[in-house]
Write an enzyme that holds these catalytic residues in place. Structure first.
Site, PDB file in Angstrom:
ATOM      1  N   HIS A 121       0.944  -0.836   0.151  1.00 30.38           N
ATOM      2  CA  HIS A 121      -0.241  -0.124  -0.079  1.00 30.38           C
ATOM      3  C   HIS A 121       1.327   0.724  -0.334  1.00 30.38           C
ATOM      4  O   HIS A 121       2.093   1.391   0.473  1.00 30.38           O
ATOM      5  CB  HIS A 121      -0.763   0.044   0.978  1.00 30.38           C
ATOM      6  CG  HIS A 121      -1.632  -1.301   1.332  1.00 30.38           C
ATOM      7  ND1 HIS A 121      -3.178  -1.391   0.275  1.00 30.38           N
ATOM      8  CD2 HIS A 121      -2.109  -2.377   1.783  1.00 30.38           C
ATOM      9  CE1 HIS A 121      -3.817  -2.299   0.201  1.00 30.38           C
ATOM     10  NE2 HIS A 121      -3.040  -2.740   1.562  1.00 30.38           N
ATOM     11  N   CYS A 163      -0.334   2.684  -4.146  1.00 28.31           N
ATOM     12  CA  CYS A 163      -1.105   3.979  -4.518  1.00 28.31           C
ATOM     13  C   CYS A 163      -0.327   5.366  -4.668  1.00 28.31           C
ATOM     14  O   CYS A 163       1.027   5.476  -3.389  1.00 28.31           O
ATOM     15  CB  CYS A 163      -2.294   3.690  -3.673  1.00 28.31           C
ATOM     16  SG  CYS A 163      -3.331   2.570  -4.584  1.00 28.31           S
TER      17      CYS A 163
END
EC number: 3.4.22.56
Length: 277
Positions: A121, A163
């Site tokens: 992430h 991301c």
């Protein structure tokens, strides 16, 4: 064709043959100017793959289904390119820092290059360990020319599947192509680094639960096809096109359905990079 749901690599927001010559000679000075990196050292180099799938409950971040497919795909791809691949799974932020610090202190004098792949992430300028965030700048700084002397003047590639924000790209219908002004993160201008981000600044990065992330799928596919033929930036351009044109998100949540993605390449390389010699 069976559809499997796509996910994003962010914190949870709700539950004919052409010959290529690798150098040139200055006609005025007679000095040989090598335009490509020397890749014929005894070893191609290390490829470190950090694959974070499961996160501490305190982070509020979901498991990254499909990431093991990426890690296996990358291992096969870079092993075939003669890299020494080291896979590491579910590292805390402290372990990531310690690992890359340790790797930067190794003797790379017999190695042509260095690759680090981060699967996790993320947010803009940040990658997540299993227990929290760490600045990308801190990790890449270990390999600066003044810190890791045995990699000075050699290509250092950071491939980042994560991301970089929470924006969604809805795409646009076109018959002629579009030109977007994408402002990339300001990165220190240390030479011989390349950052291959899975997505543009501020945007989500998509990952399929069965097939892995769009970016890593495309990167491995293009490397298999062109690593022994094309220069690396040309390969990455093909990766960009593949991700941009061949993928669209499938989600049971209408807000996340039918979305697009474009990778972002930030290069401070000073020469052309070929994976063959």
């Amino acid at each position: 064709m069976e559809n499997s749901e796509n996910s994003v690599d962010a914190k949870s927001i709700k539950n004919s043959e052409t010959k290529i010559f690798h150098g040139s000679k200055s006609m005025d000075s007679g000095i040989y100017m090598d335009n490509s990196y020397k890749m014929d050292y005894p070893e191609m180099g290390l490829c470190i793959i950090i694959n974070n799938k499961n996160f501490h409950e305190s982070t509020g971040m979901p498991s990254r289904s499909g990431t093991d497919v990426d890690a296996a795909n990358l291992r096969e791809t870079f092993t075939n390119l003669k890299y020494e691949v080291r896979n590491k799974n579910d590292l805390t932020r402290e372990q990531i820092v310690a690992l890359l610090d340790s790797v930067s202190r190794e003797d790379h004098s017999k190695r042509s290059s260095f690759i680090c792949v981060l699967l996790s992430h993320g947010e803009e300028g940040i990658i997540y360990g299993t227990n929290g965030p760490v600045d990308l700048k801190k990790l890449t700084g270990f390999f600066r020319g003044d810190y890791c002397r045995s990699l000075t003047g050699k290509p250092k590639l950071f491939i980042i599947q994560a991301c970089r924000g929470t924006e969604l790209d809805c795409g646009i219908e076109t018959d002629s192509g579009t030109e977007d002004d994408i402002a990339c993160q300001k990165i220190p201008v240390e030479a011989d680094f390349l950052y291959a981000y899975s997505t543009a600044p501020g945007y989500y990065s998509w990952r399929n639960s069965k097939d892995g992330s769009w970016f890593i799928q495309s990167l491995c596919s293009m490397l298999r096809l062109y690593a022994h033929e094309l220069e690396f930036m040309h390969i990455l351009t093909r990766v960009n096109r593949k991700v941009a044109t061949e993928f669209e998100s499938f989600s049971l949540d209408s807000a996340f359905h039918g979305k697009k993605q474009i990778p972002c390449i930030v290069s401070m390389l000073t020469k052309e990079l070929y994976f063959y010699h």
